[in-house]
Design a protein around this motif. Structure first.
Motif, short mmCIF file in Angstrom:
data_model
loop_
_atom_site.label_atom_id
_atom_site.label_comp_id
_atom_site.label_asym_id
_atom_site.label_seq_id
_atom_site.Cartn_x
_atom_site.Cartn_y
_atom_site.Cartn_z
N PHE A 40 4.61 0.40 1.16
CA PHE A 40 4.77 -0.39 2.38
C PHE A 40 4.12 -1.75 2.21
CE2 PHE A 40 5.18 3.96 3.76
CZ PHE A 40 6.15 3.91 4.75
N GLN A 41 4.79 -2.77 2.80
CA GLN A 41 4.18 -4.09 2.92
C GLN A 41 3.40 -4.10 4.22
OE1 GLN A 41 2.91 -7.17 1.61
NE2 GLN A 41 4.92 -7.14 0.61
N VAL A 42 2.10 -4.43 4.19
CA VAL A 42 1.23 -4.25 5.36
C VAL A 42 0.76 -5.60 5.88
CG1 VAL A 42 -0.82 -3.10 6.26
CG2 VAL A 42 0.43 -2.07 4.36
N LEU A 43 0.97 -5.83 7.19
CA LEU A 43 0.43 -7.00 7.89
C LEU A 43 -0.63 -6.54 8.88
CD1 LEU A 43 3.66 -9.06 8.71
CD2 LEU A 43 2.26 -9.09 6.64
N GLU A 44 -1.69 -7.37 9.04
CA GLU A 44 -2.78 -6.99 9.95
C GLU A 44 -3.00 -8.07 10.99
OE1 GLU A 44 -6.73 -5.02 8.73
OE2 GLU A 44 -7.27 -7.12 9.08
N PHE A 45 -3.04 -7.65 12.26
CA PHE A 45 -3.38 -8.51 13.40
C PHE A 45 -4.75 -8.06 13.90
CE2 PHE A 45 1.03 -9.05 13.00
CZ PHE A 45 1.46 -10.16 13.72
N SER A 46 -5.72 -8.97 14.00
CA SER A 46 -7.04 -8.62 14.52
C SER A 46 -7.47 -9.67 15.54
CB SER A 46 -8.07 -8.53 13.38
OG SER A 46 -8.19 -9.75 12.70
N ASP A 47 -8.33 -9.25 16.49
CA ASP A 47 -8.79 -10.19 17.51
C ASP A 47 -10.23 -9.89 17.86
OD1 ASP A 47 -8.97 -8.22 19.68
OD2 ASP A 47 -6.77 -8.19 19.64
N ASN A 48 -10.80 -10.73 18.70
CA ASN A 48 -12.19 -10.56 19.15
C ASN A 48 -12.25 -10.22 20.63
OD1 ASN A 48 -11.31 -13.01 20.12
ND2 ASN A 48 -13.27 -14.07 19.86
N GLY A 49 -11.21 -9.49 21.08
CA GLY A 49 -11.08 -9.19 22.49
C GLY A 49 -11.92 -8.01 22.94
N GLN B 141 0.84 -1.20 0.00
CA GLN B 141 0.00 0.00 0.00
C GLN B 141 0.88 1.25 0.00
OE1 GLN B 141 -2.88 -0.05 3.15
NE2 GLN B 141 -3.66 -2.10 2.65
N LYS B 142 0.26 2.36 -0.44
CA LYS B 142 0.97 3.64 -0.50
C LYS B 142 0.38 4.57 0.56
CE LYS B 142 1.85 5.39 -4.56
NZ LYS B 142 1.68 6.10 -5.86
N LEU B 143 1.28 5.19 1.34
CA LEU B 143 0.83 6.18 2.33
C LEU B 143 0.93 7.58 1.74
CD1 LEU B 143 2.28 4.81 5.67
CD2 LEU B 143 -0.02 4.54 4.75
N GLU B 144 0.68 8.61 2.57
CA GLU B 144 0.69 10.00 2.10
C GLU B 144 2.03 10.41 1.52
OE1 GLU B 144 -0.57 12.46 5.29
OE2 GLU B 144 -2.62 11.68 5.33
N ASN C 140 -15.54 -3.80 23.22
CA ASN C 140 -16.29 -5.06 23.33
C ASN C 140 -16.37 -5.84 22.01
OD1 ASN C 140 -16.91 -4.47 26.06
ND2 ASN C 140 -18.63 -3.17 25.38
N GLU C 141 -15.65 -5.41 21.00
CA GLU C 141 -15.66 -6.16 19.73
C GLU C 141 -14.27 -6.61 19.32
OE1 GLU C 141 -17.78 -4.49 16.46
OE2 GLU C 141 -19.43 -3.76 17.71
N GLY C 142 -13.24 -5.85 19.67
CA GLY C 142 -11.90 -6.29 19.33
C GLY C 142 -11.00 -5.15 18.91
N ALA C 143 -9.78 -5.53 18.55
CA ALA C 143 -8.77 -4.55 18.15
C ALA C 143 -8.06 -5.02 16.88
CB ALA C 143 -7.75 -4.34 19.26
N ILE C 144 -7.58 -4.05 16.12
CA ILE C 144 -6.83 -4.33 14.89
C ILE C 144 -5.52 -3.57 14.95
CG2 ILE C 144 -6.79 -4.12 12.38
CD1 ILE C 144 -9.84 -4.24 12.41
N PHE C 145 -4.43 -4.23 14.64
CA PHE C 145 -3.11 -3.60 14.56
C PHE C 145 -2.54 -3.84 13.17
CE2 PHE C 145 -3.82 -4.31 19.03
CZ PHE C 145 -3.32 -3.18 19.64
N ARG C 146 -2.16 -2.76 12.50
CA ARG C 146 -1.58 -2.88 11.16
C ARG C 146 -0.12 -2.46 11.22
NH1 ARG C 146 -6.61 -0.45 9.95
NH2 ARG C 146 -8.09 -1.94 9.06
N LEU C 147 0.73 -3.30 10.65
CA LEU C 147 2.17 -3.06 10.63
C LEU C 147 2.58 -2.66 9.21
CD1 LEU C 147 3.31 -6.22 12.61
CD2 LEU C 147 2.60 -4.01 13.52
N TYR C 148 3.28 -1.52 9.08
CA TYR C 148 3.71 -1.00 7.77
C TYR C 148 5.23 -1.12 7.66
CZ TYR C 148 -1.00 0.92 7.30
OH TYR C 148 -2.36 1.07 7.20
N PHE C 149 5.67 -2.08 6.85
CA PHE C 149 7.10 -2.27 6.61
C PHE C 149 7.46 -1.66 5.25
CE2 PHE C 149 5.94 -5.71 9.46
CZ PHE C 149 7.00 -5.74 10.37
N PRO C 150 8.43 -0.73 5.21
CA PRO C 150 8.81 -0.15 3.91
C PRO C 150 9.39 -1.23 3.00
CG PRO C 150 10.34 0.56 5.63
CD PRO C 150 9.22 -0.15 6.32
N THR C 151 9.03 -1.14 1.73
CA THR C 151 9.52 -2.14 0.76
C THR C 151 10.99 -1.92 0.43
OG1 THR C 151 8.75 -0.74 -1.05
CG2 THR C 151 7.25 -2.44 -0.25
#
Length: 754
Positions: free
Chosen positions: A679-688, A671-674, A740-751
């Motif tokens: 960036f290569q993007v990884l996403e961690f999500s949970d139901n916490g 993905q491209k940022l501003e 009460n639904e969860g969290a999402i963490f996105r990691l942006y690694f430059p290519t």
């Protein structure tokens, strides 16, 4: 048909003399007649009242008639042909026969009319071959002159020989349009005017504007009676005829009176235009009536072209020696090998060349609270005040003058040292600048009459002065003028000083930051040592506390009360939490100094290790960790393992007690940022349990906690550690939460990694 004249009868007085409409006098001089021909219909719209003195026709009969009807088809054809071929060459006369009389005519366009001015063609007593010979001889002599003064002297002499006027002057204007007789050729029995000055009021603004348009102006007889111009009275009160380019145009009555007061009988004035400005005039005076044929006028006008074509060349020749000396001084100054220290400006100020580059008598560099100066200068207080005023007055741009008092009234306090200045700022701050000074140079100016009495008013009206007796004025608080090569050299070296000043600032900043960096490095090293010692040494007593508490709780032969057992357990838990915190702090501080090279890492392999390490926690919580196929990423393997492990643990930790945790890991691709970086993007999500989005930034702060220790155990370092790891990878981490639904963490690694 009703006829009216268009004579301008406005009374000129002190309140409007500078606005006298001299371009529309509505009258002409009587040595010729004038016709105004409509450019569309060829109808005669204007006619001078003296036409009957030259041809058998009355102006009343000519007005309103077609030109062909009034003068014949052949004459109209000749005029039309002239207009089509020679209109831009108005100095080339048209020979025209009208009613058996020969005329030399000039034609030009004014608004919607062609203005035809006719003068009788007479035998030329001065043969054109003589004029040609004189002009050719002049050109040959002109190459023998070297200075502008020599050239102007020759032009004055040559113009007088060609025209026969009693006096010919080359009149030069200063920047305020005061005039000086710069060169003169005069009849032997007349008093010379050479060197006399005349105030700018002698030639008002509107007259100078006309000199810019009409390069030749002739008055045949100052005692002439103006001839009115007539036109058909069609009810238009503003109907008039612009005579700006006219040869016969009538003259301002004030100017006529001025010439009367000088005793002049006839004049010829030729404009000298240089760089689109009125540089001066060739002023010819005769002490009785005098007319010139158009050919002689053209030859005289050519003399003016000789001057204007040579001004730049002659001035350059005169200024060459000045420029040569300035350049020698400039080259020597530029050759100095100066250190990037303030002492370098003292070296410059004390160099004799700093004055020589622009022939100044004093010099000063102002650097905030310090002044480096040499030669004749004002005192420090006045220099500071002057620089502050100049910065404000010039809007922080360069400035030069030979008469500072014209701009700064209190400059008279130090005009003996600084009547003239050249100023250049060195920065946007008024506290940094460079100034060259010139002292007062008392000069005596001879005016042709008192300049303060150039115009006189009495009970009868407004009059030009009638006294031209020499009036001597001592000019104070004025220095010698700065020549262009001097200004150029000063500007050139000011640029060098500006670079030296910038180099000094950069060097000082570098030195300041170097010292700060050393202090910071030393401080950080001390803190790290303290941190390492404190965290390492604290773990030993914590282990002892845990060991002793475990032994106490493990003794079966000892009977303790519930209160004691509870207190010992709480002590053991606190020691364990503190030990975990110390370990996390050590991890966090060590990450700052990792300098491993980046390599292509396979996250899938790393997750195998992470899940193996966390298997006991996953089984205990009944968690599910779903990992999709992930792309390879440039990074540091062991840090990425710590990063992934912290995020998975965080998702499992902040889960509902009655709901099995689910953690999903996937790739979102590139993905491209501003910044337009990829960036290569990884996403961690949970139901916490999630979190409020307003805390999305705060959760990455070290020791930041949204929940108490009783609810969810932890040191508050985990996510701060994740952010630090992403910074090491020159990427970023972004969190999104829904309570009460969860969290999402996105990691942006430059290519791309450096």
């Amino acid at each position: 048909m009703k006829i009216k004249d268009i004579v301008n009868r406005d009374i000129v007085n002190l309140t409007n003399c500078e606005f006298e409409p001299i371009h529309i006098p509505g009258s002409i001089q009587p040595h010729g007649f004038l016709l105004g021909i409509n450019s569309n219909s060829w109808k005669i719209d204007f006619c001078s009242g003296n036409i009957s003195e030259y041809i058998p026709a009355e102006f009343k009969n000519v007005l309103g008639a077609d030109f062909e009807t009034a003068f014949g088809q052949k004459q109209q054809a000749a005029v039309a042909d002239y207009i089509s071929k020679n209109l831009l060459l108005s100095s080339t006369p048209l020979k025209l026969e009208l009613f058996g009389n020969d005329f030399l005519c000039t034609i030009h366009k004014s608004d919607d009319n062609y203005i035809l001015e006719a003068e009788p063609s007479t035998e030329n007593p001065k043969k054109l071959t003589d004029v040609y010979d004189q002009t050719s001889q002049f050109l040959a002599y002109m190459n023998e002159t070297h200075t502008l003064k020599e050239l102007c002297d020759m032009v004055a002499k040559g113009t007088r020989e060609i025209t026969g006027y009693d006096r010919v002057m080359v009149y030069r204007f200063d920047k305020d349009y005061n005039g000086e007789v710069f060169a003169e050729s005069v009849r032997d029995d007349l008093e010379p005017f050479f060197g006399l000055h005349y105030p700018h009021t002698d030639i008002p603004v509107q007259a100078r504007e006309l000199y810019m348009q009409n390069l030749l102006r002739l008055i045949v007889d100052v005692n002439y009676t103006p001839v009115p111009l007539y036109t058909e009275d069609d009810g238009n009160e503003s109907k008039n005829l612009n005579l700006s380019l006219s040869i016969l145009r009538s003259t301002s009555p004030i100017h006529v009176q001025y010439l009367h007061n000088m005793g002049v009988g006839a004049t010829l004035t030729i404009s000298l235009i240089h760089q689109k400005k009125l540089w001066g005039l060739i002023a010819c005076h005769h002490y009785s009536p005098k007319n010139l044929t158009p050919e002689i006028r053209l030859a005289a006008q050519l003399q003016g072209h000789f001057i204007t074509s040579q001004i730049d060349i002659r001035q350059s020749n005169e200024e060459y020696e000045v420029a040569r000396k300035s350049n020698i001084a400039l080259e020597k100054l530029n050759s100095f090998d100066l250190p990037a220290k303030e002492e370098s400006f003292e070296i410059i100020a004390n160099s004799p060349e700093i004055h020589e580059i622009c022939n100044a008598s004093g010099f000063a560099i102002v650097l905030d609270s310090k002044i480096y100066k040499s030669g004749l200068t004002p005192d420090d207080d006045n220099i500071y005040k002057l620089c502050r005023w100049l910065a404000d007055f010039t809007k922080n741009s360069s400035f030069s003058t030979d008469k500072l008092i014209n701009y700064l009234p209190n400059a008279s306090d130090f005009c003996e040292e600084a009547s003239g200045i050249v100023y250049h700022p060195l920065s946007a701050d008024s506290s940094y600048c460079v100034v060259w000074f010139r002292p007062e140079s008392l000069t005596e100016v001879n005016w042709a009459g008192d300049p303060k009495k150039a115009i006189v008013k009495d009970e009868k009206g407004l009059y030009p002065r009638n006294s031209f007796k020499i009036y001597r004025e001592i000019v104070k608080c004025q220095s010698k003028i700065w020549l262009q090569p001097e200004l150029n050299a000063a500007a050139n070296y000011a640029h060098t000083l500006q670079k030296q000043f910038n180099l000094l600032i950069i060097t000082q900043e570098e030195e300041k930051y170097r010292k700060l960096s050393e202090i910071l490095k030393e401080t950080n090293s001390e803190l790290e040592n303290i941190n390492w010692i404190s965290t390492h040494d604290l773990q030993e007593p914590l282990r002892k506390i845990q060991m002793i508490s475990s032994r106490l709780l493990g003794k079966e032969d000892e009977q303790f009360s519930d209160t004691v057992i509870n207190s010992v357990q709480r002590m053991n838990n606190s020691a364990q939490r503190m030990q975990t915190l110390l370990i996390d702090i050590l991890k966090y501080t060590r990450i700052q100094h990792i300098d491993d090279s980046f390599e292509l890492v396979d996250p899938n392999e790393i997750f195998v290790e992470v899940l193996s390490d966390l298997q006991e926690l996953i089984n205990e919580k009944g968690a599910t960790v779903n990992i999709e196929e992930l792309p390879k990423i440039k990074g540091i393997a062991f840090l990425m393992k710590q990063l992934f492990s912290n995020l998975v643990q965080n998702s499992i930790k902040y889960s509902f007690p009655d709901k099995a945790p689910i953690v999903n890991v996937k790739s979102l691709g590139i993905q491209k940022l501003e910044s337009d970086e990829l960036f290569q993007v990884l996403e961690f999500s949970d139901n916490g349990i999630g979190f409020e989005q307003q805390f999305a930034e705060n959760i990455f702060n070290i020791f930041s906690r949204l929940h108490g220790q009783d609810e969810y155990k932890g040191s508050g370092v985990g996510l701060a550690l994740c952010k630090k790891i992403m910074q090491v990878h020159k990427g970023s981490i972004i969190a999104e939460g829904i309570p009460n639904e969860g969290a999402i963490f996105r990691l942006y690694f430059p290519t791309k990694q450096d």
